[in-house]
Motif scaffolding. Structure first.
Motif, PDB file in Angstrom:
ATOM      1  N   LEU A 440       0.829  -1.205   0.000  1.00 51.77           N
ATOM      2  CA  LEU A 440       0.000   0.000   0.000  1.00 51.77           C
ATOM      3  C   LEU A 440       0.866   1.259   0.000  1.00 51.77           C
ATOM      4  O   LEU A 440       0.602   2.211  -0.750  1.00 51.77           O
ATOM      5  N   TRP A 443       2.264   1.938  -3.281  1.00 54.65           N
ATOM      6  CA  TRP A 443       1.250   2.528  -4.161  1.00 54.65           C
ATOM      7  C   TRP A 443       1.096   4.027  -3.882  1.00 54.65           C
ATOM      8  O   TRP A 443       0.971   4.824  -4.806  1.00 54.65           O
ATOM      9  N   LEU A 449       0.781  -0.473  -7.766  1.00 59.55           N
ATOM     10  CA  LEU A 449       0.779  -1.535  -6.770  1.00 59.55           C
ATOM     11  C   LEU A 449       1.813  -2.576  -7.180  1.00 59.55           C
ATOM     12  O   LEU A 449       1.746  -3.108  -8.298  1.00 59.55           O
ATOM     13  N   TYR A 473      -3.124  -9.152  -1.134  1.00 56.02           N
ATOM     14  CA  TYR A 473      -3.943  -8.482  -2.146  1.00 56.02           C
ATOM     15  C   TYR A 473      -5.420  -8.478  -1.756  1.00 56.02           C
ATOM     16  O   TYR A 473      -6.150  -7.527  -2.054  1.00 56.02           O
ATOM     17  N   LEU A 476      -5.805  -5.673   0.757  1.00 55.02           N
ATOM     18  CA  LEU A 476      -5.787  -4.370   0.081  1.00 55.02           C
ATOM     19  C   LEU A 476      -7.106  -4.095  -0.620  1.00 55.02           C
ATOM     20  O   LEU A 476      -7.623  -2.977  -0.595  1.00 55.02           O
ATOM     21  N   SER A 477      -7.664  -5.129  -1.241  1.00 50.44           N
ATOM     22  CA  SER A 477      -8.938  -4.974  -1.929  1.00 50.44           C
ATOM     23  C   SER A 477     -10.042  -4.589  -0.946  1.00 50.44           C
ATOM     24  O   SER A 477     -10.898  -3.748  -1.242  1.00 50.44           O
ATOM     25  N   ALA A 480      -9.472  -0.961   0.297  1.00 50.59           N
ATOM     26  CA  ALA A 480      -9.742   0.030  -0.753  1.00 50.59           C
ATOM     27  C   ALA A 480     -11.192   0.492  -0.730  1.00 50.59           C
ATOM     28  O   ALA A 480     -11.494   1.637  -1.071  1.00 50.59           O
ATOM     29  N   LEU A 485      -9.674   4.065  -2.072  1.00 51.33           N
ATOM     30  CA  LEU A 485      -8.395   4.030  -2.795  1.00 51.33           C
ATOM     31  C   LEU A 485      -8.669   3.694  -4.263  1.00 51.33           C
ATOM     32  O   LEU A 485      -8.844   2.534  -4.629  1.00 51.33           O
ATOM     33  N   VAL A 488      -7.039   0.638  -6.544  1.00 52.15           N
ATOM     34  CA  VAL A 488      -6.341  -0.408  -5.773  1.00 52.15           C
ATOM     35  C   VAL A 488      -7.094  -1.729  -5.818  1.00 52.15           C
ATOM     36  O   VAL A 488      -6.478  -2.807  -5.931  1.00 52.15           O
ATOM     37  N   GLU A 491      -6.441  -3.296  -9.256  1.00 52.23           N
ATOM     38  CA  GLU A 491      -5.051  -3.743  -9.382  1.00 52.23           C
ATOM     39  C   GLU A 491      -4.781  -4.967  -8.513  1.00 52.23           C
ATOM     40  O   GLU A 491      -4.029  -5.858  -8.894  1.00 52.23           O
ATOM     41  N   SER A 492      -5.394  -5.004  -7.329  1.00 53.29           N
ATOM     42  CA  SER A 492      -5.215  -6.154  -6.427  1.00 53.29           C
ATOM     43  C   SER A 492      -5.801  -7.416  -7.040  1.00 53.29           C
ATOM     44  O   SER A 492      -5.190  -8.497  -6.981  1.00 53.29           O
TER      45      SER A 492
END
Length: 568
Positions: A440, A443, A449, A473, A476-477, A480, A485, A488, A491-492
């Motif tokens: 993160l 990013w 990312l 990931y 992060l998802s 987000a 975000l 993100v 991308e994750s």
């Protein structure tokens, strides 16, 4: 080139030979570049202007009709390579008065960017057909510096060199000018058409060679640098003085506010030595009681040029008019902003040189260099030794900067401005494990990312290690969605999906359960698809016991679909 009819030569002879000449003409070694240019220029009188006219006539004849259907790809490629050799060896100042090569090259370049013309080296050079392509072990054999589409690259080389040799003549209407290469009447049309196409191309996945030439072409029209999403976010900080901790004092009494985190990462030459700055008495309190570093600029620094340098530093892009090129170029040289200085000097990009991307990750260095004012702490019980001076935290964490976080994240911007207890804390506890937090922060500071390379290093990881990467990931998802975000989550999902195809079945099954627990159903579906073909074996081995009935039904359904389509 001195053959009586060079177009009749075999493509297997022309392409490698011309490419070798161009590599020498564009060599970063000054001696090689000079000798190659001198030797070639010695032979040009034997060719005469007639040879140049043959090349241009051939190019023009192909662009007067429907380009996609009329192009002789090989002829266009060799014409462009020969033209590139000619314009690199000597300038053609009067060429615009006789022909219109810039319009021709512009059309070819646009068609290449729209993918109507696409030629790779392997299509025209037989000795590459049997070369090993792809990856070997953990050594990736990437594409050539000039990129996959060689027609695009050589078209850009020719266009840049013709434009930079053009002086005081409008490239569009041929009107004589006092300054520049585009008159006022043609500027709007040219800007809205071809230059917009080039600017959009900088965001495409091109190699360094084409991107460098596109950037250098745009700089001839005063458009210097490359707009980026991260640079666009940081541009807001230019007008935001809330977190400014640096005041640049000019000799005329004017002062400009800035941020040490961004300046130290992108243009450190504007600061005194870090040791001197941190130990200086120049750190004072402003009218709101905030600590600010004050730096007195030389009386030779032009205020307008400094503002342009700051704009480029913050955004990675700046418009430089003809009237201010000289002071901006001088200050860019002093500040060691090599890409900007080279563009303003109309310098030739050298073979294999890198295309500079907007990046602030250098600001994440040791505390004496980073000007950190906030710590992001991971939700982890692991211990980590910190190299940042007097820091006492033993849990995994990152020394960060409020300026960068506020510009990149709406949630953190609202938090820091809320007036709540957390907004005054020196530590923000982030609901992520260490691996996810590390990604993160990358990013936040690079706009990208980080992904994991699918090579032998990934294949040699244990199932637990692979699962740890995959779970990051999913975390992060999930974050987000709550921290707003942008990009993100997508991308994750993309990064996790690419890893699942090369992951162990144990890691993938564990990941499915973990992602489901976080409500990340798109990732669950990707995980289920990656192991559906192994369903009978996984069921019989008892590895699916962790999955609830809903996940088991998803896996069974996907296995049935797989079997019906010829699998199993």
């Amino acid at each position: 080139m001195r053959k009586s009819s060079p177009m009749t030569l075999s493509k297997d002879v022309q392409e490698p030979a011309l490419r070798a000449v161009l590599m020498m003409l564009l060599s970063p070694n000054g001696y090689i570049q000079y000798e190659a240019s001198f030797k070639l220029s010695e032979g040009l009188p034997y060719l005469g202007d007639g040879y140049l006219n043959v090349l241009l006539s051939s190019l023009e004849s192909n662009t007067t009709r429907s380009v996609a259907t009329s192009f002789d790809s090989f002829k266009i490629m060799t014409n462009l390579m020969n033209l590139a050799c000619l314009v690199l060896s000597r300038p053609y100042h009067n060429l615009l008065n006789k022909r219109n090569p810039i319009d021709v090259l512009s059309i070819i370049i646009k068609e290449c960017l729209h993918n109507n013309i696409h030629i790779t080296r392997s299509k025209v050079t037989s000795h590459l057909h049997f070369c090993f392509e792809g990856s070997s072990c953990c050594c990736y054999l990437g594409e050539e510096w000039e990129g996959e589409n060689i027609v695009l690259y050589y078209g850009l080389v020719g266009l840049f060199n013709l434009l930079r040799s053009t002086t005081l003549v409008c490239v569009q209407c041929k009107r004589k000018l006092d300054v520049g290469i585009l008159c006022h009447d043609c500027r709007d049309q040219y800007t809205e058409d071809f230059l917009i196409v080039l600017q959009r191309a900088l965001s495409q996945s091109l190699s360094s060679g084409p991107k460098l030439y596109i950037a250098h072409i745009l700089s001839l029209f005063g458009l210097c640098g490359s707009p980026s999403k991260l640079g666009g976010k940081m541009s807001s900080a230019l007008d935001n003085n809330d977190l400014a901790d640096l005041e640049l004092l000019l000799s005329d009494g004017e002062s400009i506010n800035a941020h040490t985190a961004i300046i130290s990462a992108r243009c450190p030459k504007l600061l005194p030595s870090v040791k001197c700055l941190l130990g200086s008495d120049e750190k004072v309190k402003d009218e709101w009681g905030k600590s600010v570093y004050r730096v007195q600029m030389s009386d030779r620094v032009d205020s307008h040029a400094l503002k342009k340098i700051l704009e480029y530093t913050y955004t990675g892009f700046v418009m430089v008019g003809d009237d201010i090129v000289k002071p901006v170029r001088t200050l860019a040289k002093y500040c060691h902003l090599k890409p900007l200085a080279e563009m303003l000097q109309k310098e030739q990009p050298r073979w294999n040189s890198d295309y500079t991307r907007y990046d602030l990750t250098v600001a994440l260095g040791p505390v004496e260099h980073s000007f950190s004012d906030i710590i992001l702490e991971a939700q982890s019980n692991e211990e980590m030794k910190c190299d940042h001076g007097p820091c006492q935290l033993s849990t995994p964490h990152v020394h960060s900067h409020k300026t960068v976080l506020i510009m990149s994240c709406d949630y953190l911007r609202a938090l820091f401005r809320s007036g709540m207890h957390e907004s005054f804390s020196d530590v923000i506890r982030v609901p992520l494990g260490w691996q996810a937090l590390d990604k993160l922060v990358h990013w936040f500071y690079s706009g990208e990312l980080p992904s994991v390379a699918l090579d032998c290093r990934w294949n040699n990881l244990s199932s637990d290690e692979q699962r740890s990467h995959l779970n990051a990931y999913a975390e992060l998802s999930s974050l987000a969605e709550f921290w707003f975000l942008e990009g993100v989550k997508e991308e994750s999902l993309s990064a996790a999906s690419s890893l699942l195809g090369s992951s162990t079945s144990a890691a993938a099954v564990e990941f499915v359960a973990f992602a489901a627990n976080l409500g990340q159903w798109e990732m669950v579906e990707a995980g289920v698809r990656s192991v559906a073909h192994l369903y009978p074996r996984l069921r019989d081995s008892g590895r699916l016991e962790r999955l609830d009935e809903e996940l088991l039904n998803m896996l069974r359904t996907e296995y049935v679909r797989y079997s019906q389509h010829g699998g199993g």
